[in-house]
Design a protein around this motif. Structure first.
Motif, PDB file in Angstrom:
ATOM      1  N   HIS A 100     -31.469  -7.759   7.960  1.00  0.00           N
ATOM      2  CA  HIS A 100     -31.966  -6.211   8.133  1.00  0.00           C
ATOM      3  C   HIS A 100     -32.946  -6.218   9.433  1.00  0.00           C
ATOM      4  O   HIS A 100     -33.229  -7.346   9.657  1.00  0.00           O
ATOM      5  CB  HIS A 100     -32.074  -5.453   6.997  1.00  0.00           C
ATOM      6  N   GLU A 117     -30.172  -3.701  12.093  1.00  0.00           N
ATOM      7  CA  GLU A 117     -29.263  -4.855  12.320  1.00  0.00           C
ATOM      8  C   GLU A 117     -28.175  -4.303  11.325  1.00  0.00           C
ATOM      9  O   GLU A 117     -28.214  -3.933  10.272  1.00  0.00           O
ATOM     10  CB  GLU A 117     -29.924  -5.906  11.911  1.00  0.00           C
ATOM     11  N   CYS A 146     -25.596  -4.211   8.767  1.00  0.00           N
ATOM     12  CA  CYS A 146     -25.779  -5.078   7.541  1.00  0.00           C
ATOM     13  C   CYS A 146     -24.745  -4.573   6.473  1.00  0.00           C
ATOM     14  O   CYS A 146     -24.605  -4.662   5.354  1.00  0.00           O
ATOM     15  CB  CYS A 146     -27.251  -4.714   6.930  1.00  0.00           C
TER      16      CYS A 146
HETATM   17 CU1  CUA Z   1     -29.873  -2.940   6.642  1.00  0.00          CU
HETATM   18 CU2  CUA Z   1     -28.575  -2.312   8.385  1.00  0.00          CU
END
Ligand code: CUA
Length: 304
Positions: free
Chosen positions: A136, A173, A175
């Motif tokens: 993340h 990010e 995820c």
């Molecule tokens: Cu946690 Cu994108």
């Protein structure tokens, strides 16, 4: 290092404006020179080409020196800014941030946890970043800090909130399916309000629904379930208690009432009865004790 020489916001903004300013001057300079050359050496004004020279020492010195100075300037401000982001002030308060699919959990030194990042105004905070499952990224645009959280690795950022307020905190990010819902806020409170908040704990009040609310934060339920009726990865929990639910079972679809029994099953073994039209994304919480599940159900009842 103490006191704070420059905040993370100042560090990043200084580098940004220096580079942006240099780019602006270059853009205008190159454009003006180009327009002037087009005008001055137009065929009507200059029918015969100028004599070809293959060398001009003065010009070469100028176009080597000026860009070198500009690039070194950009490097200097970038480097200084980077060091400011990496030097934690001595009086920074420690807070742990745990990233998991798809929510954040913040843990304070006294054991208090929260799903929003509460910080005192005027005090530097050091956030220790950990990931429980996948990559993340901790991103707070207002304080110009962004750092990946990596499973098996501890990283950190620091910042200081100079004004009270609420600031966006994103996961930056990709995820998984709930990534876009992995948002929360930094809540900057005046020091006295923050101290009062830090001391108060639902676990000591004996209120079952409040304990459930705290547990829901710790478990990350609110990463996938809203409490305001909006759809996320999972169905909203608003007013869920007593509602009719259309669920998909192995033996077919069925409509049932979301009573305490159903809710307990839905927490411990969610895959067995998936609410119609939702992905089977929820992990099982079979490790929870009866008391914990009951507090969660009490909390769900309170979400009118
Ligand atoms: Cu946690 Cu994108």
């Amino acid at each position: 290092m103490n006191p704070v020489l420059q905040t993370t916001t100042q560090a990043v903004d200084t580098a940004f404006y220096v580079i942006f300013g240099i780019c602006g001057v270059m853009l205008v300079g190159v454009a003006i020179a180009m327009i002037w050359l087009v005008w001055r050496y137009n065929r009507r004004r200059q029918p015969v080409p100028l004599s070809q020279k293959d060398h001009n020492l003065w010009l070469e010195v100028v176009w080597t020196t000026i860009p070198t100075v500009l690039v070194m300037l950009m490097f200097w401000y970038g480097w200084e800014g980077y060091l400011s982001l990496r030097r934690i002030p001595d009086d920074a308060m420690h807070i742990k941030a745990s990233a998991r699919m798809w929510s954040w959990l913040f843990t304070y030194d006294n054991g208090k946890t929260a799903d929003k990042l509460y910080v005192p105004v005027g005090q530097p905070v050091k956030i220790e970043l950990a990931a429980e499952d996948v990559l993340h990224s901790f991103y707070v645009p207002a304080f110009r800090v962004k750092r990946d959280t990596v499973p098996g690795m501890i990283s950190w950022v620091w910042f200081i909130a100079e004004q009270p307020g609420s600031f966006d905190l994103f996961c930056a990010e990709y995820c998984g399916v709930g990534h876009s819902a992995m948002v929360t806020t930094v809540e900057a409170l005046p020091a006295s309000e923050f101290a009062a908040w830090l001391k108060a704990s639902a676990a000591t009040t004996g209120d079952l629904a409040a304990r459930g609310a705290e547990l829901a934060q710790q478990l990350g339920c609110l990463g996938c379930h809203s409490v305001d009726g909006s759809r996320r990865v999972g169905p909203s929990l608003k007013g869920v208690f007593g509602q009719p639910r259309e669920v998909v079972r192995n033996d077919g679809d069925i409509t049932l009432t979301a009573d305490a029994d159903y809710l307990m099953r839905a927490i411990r073994n969610p895959a067995a009865e998936i609410v119609d039209d939702y992905p089977p994304a929820m992990p099982s919480y079979s490790q929870l004790s009866d008391a914990e599940v009951q507090s969660l159900v009490a909390w769900l009842k309170s979400l009118k």
